[in-house]
Design an enzyme around this catalytic site. Structure first.
Site, short mmCIF file in Angstrom:
data_model
loop_
_atom_site.label_atom_id
_atom_site.label_comp_id
_atom_site.label_asym_id
_atom_site.label_seq_id
_atom_site.Cartn_x
_atom_site.Cartn_y
_atom_site.Cartn_z
N GLU A 170 59.41 86.06 155.29
CA GLU A 170 60.08 85.03 154.49
C GLU A 170 59.15 84.54 153.39
O GLU A 170 57.93 84.61 153.53
CB GLU A 170 60.49 83.89 155.45
CG GLU A 170 61.12 82.68 154.84
CD GLU A 170 62.48 82.92 154.22
OE1 GLU A 170 62.58 83.77 153.31
OE2 GLU A 170 63.43 82.22 154.60
N ASP A 171 59.72 84.06 152.31
CA ASP A 171 58.90 83.51 151.23
C ASP A 171 58.38 82.12 151.58
O ASP A 171 57.19 81.84 151.46
CB ASP A 171 59.66 83.49 149.89
CG ASP A 171 61.06 82.88 149.99
OD1 ASP A 171 61.46 82.40 151.08
OD2 ASP A 171 61.76 82.87 148.96
N ASP A 207 61.23 75.78 154.47
CA ASP A 207 61.40 74.44 153.93
C ASP A 207 62.03 73.56 155.02
O ASP A 207 61.33 73.08 155.91
CB ASP A 207 62.25 74.56 152.66
CG ASP A 207 62.37 73.27 151.90
OD1 ASP A 207 61.43 72.46 151.91
OD2 ASP A 207 63.42 73.05 151.27
N PHE A 234 58.30 71.64 144.65
CA PHE A 234 59.09 72.84 144.42
C PHE A 234 58.23 73.86 143.69
O PHE A 234 57.67 73.58 142.64
CB PHE A 234 60.37 72.53 143.63
CG PHE A 234 61.39 73.63 143.79
CD1 PHE A 234 62.20 73.68 144.92
CD2 PHE A 234 61.50 74.63 142.84
CE1 PHE A 234 63.11 74.71 145.10
CE2 PHE A 234 62.41 75.67 143.02
CZ PHE A 234 63.22 75.70 144.14
N ARG A 239 60.84 84.65 139.38
CA ARG A 239 60.41 85.44 140.54
C ARG A 239 59.29 86.40 140.17
O ARG A 239 58.50 86.81 141.01
CB ARG A 239 61.58 86.26 141.10
CG ARG A 239 62.69 85.42 141.72
CD ARG A 239 63.61 86.35 142.51
NE ARG A 239 64.87 85.72 142.86
CZ ARG A 239 65.07 84.98 143.95
NH1 ARG A 239 64.08 84.74 144.78
NH2 ARG A 239 66.26 84.48 144.22
P1 IMP Z 1 65.18 76.35 154.34
O1 IMP Z 1 66.41 76.94 154.98
O2 IMP Z 1 65.42 74.96 153.85
O3 IMP Z 1 63.95 76.47 155.16
O4 IMP Z 1 65.00 77.12 153.01
C1 IMP Z 1 64.39 78.32 152.89
C2 IMP Z 1 64.72 78.96 151.56
O5 IMP Z 1 64.88 78.00 150.51
C3 IMP Z 1 63.58 79.81 151.12
O6 IMP Z 1 63.70 81.11 151.64
C4 IMP Z 1 63.70 79.78 149.62
O7 IMP Z 1 64.60 80.76 149.19
C5 IMP Z 1 64.28 78.42 149.31
N1 IMP Z 1 63.22 77.45 148.94
C6 IMP Z 1 62.74 76.41 149.66
N2 IMP Z 1 61.77 75.76 149.02
C7 IMP Z 1 61.60 76.39 147.86
C8 IMP Z 1 60.70 76.20 146.74
O8 IMP Z 1 59.85 75.31 146.69
N3 IMP Z 1 60.85 77.10 145.72
C9 IMP Z 1 61.76 78.10 145.72
N4 IMP Z 1 62.60 78.32 146.73
C10 IMP Z 1 62.52 77.48 147.80
MG MG Z 2 64.50 82.76 150.81
#
Ligand code: IMP
Ligand code: MG
Length: 174
Positions: free
Chosen positions: A97-98, A101, A150, A163
């Site tokens: 995963e990137d 959050d 962010f 990206r």
């Molecule tokens: P989560 O489900 O809230 O944990 O979100 C995960 C996804 O939200 C990541 O895989 C990203 O695609 C996107 N995301 C969360 N924070 C960021 C950020 O700071 N920059 C860009 N994408 C983010």
């Molecule tokens: Mg993602």
């Protein structure tokens, strides 16, 4: 809203060194086993490439598209938009995963792969924002912990842009 690239948080070199370190730990932990890497498109692409080059185990790769994000805000509703192509039954799935959050995306994916008979399911994320967590998810492998900000680049986007930046930078919202 307009977004520009603010300061560099992690350079390409720092990320690559970290990926090597994380991959060495993975090699150690899965010694004698094989791995099934599942990258989350599109954000994990660049980190996944850095990780997999340093993996010395028998490895297969696959991709999944799960989405919950709109703009800079998570909705909590996660949908799988493109499924993996292989069968994970009995395999050691490592989700690449990137960024973690709120944790909604990964909690959904963990459940998804466990329900498909994987032998094990773990997470390898480039970044984690623990202060934003809404569900209790802690990636076993993680590159860097960051504060609530962010970020863009190295696979991460803001509305599908940035990206391609060869570093992780802070997004400046205007
Ligand atoms: P989560 O489900 O809230 O944990 O979100 C995960 C996804 O939200 C990541 O895989 C990203 O695609 C996107 N995301 C969360 N924070 C960021 C950020 O700071 N920059 C860009 N994408 C983010
Ligand atoms: Mg993602």
């Amino acid at each position: 809203m307009d977004v520009t690239v603010g300061r560099v948080l992690f350079s390409e070199e720092e990320i690559r060194n970290k990926a090597k370190e994380v991959a060495e730990q993975i090699n150690e932990d899965y010694k004698g086993e094989s791995l099934y890497l599942v990258g989350t498109l599109r954000g994990a692409l660049v980190w996944m490439a850095d990780i997999m080059k340093n993996i010395t185990l028998d490895t297969e790769i696959d991709f999944i598209v799960a989405s919950s994000y709109q703009g800079t805000d998570s909705t909590g509703v996660v949908t799988v938009k493109k499924d993996i192509e292989g069968d994970v039954t009995g395999k050691n799935v490592l989700i690449i995963e990137d960024i973690v959050d709120t944790g909604f995306t990964l909690s959904k994916l963990l459940e998804y792969f466990r329900g498909r008979g994987a032998k094990s399911v773990e997470i390898c994320s480039m970044l984690s924002k623990p202060s934003r967590r809404k569900v209790d998810i802690d990636p076993k492998y993680n590159g860097f912990v960051i504060d609530d900000m962010f970020v863009i680049g190295y696979g991460l986007d803001y509305e599908q842009k940035f990206r391609n930046l060869p570093f992780v930078g802070i997004a400046e919202l205007k």
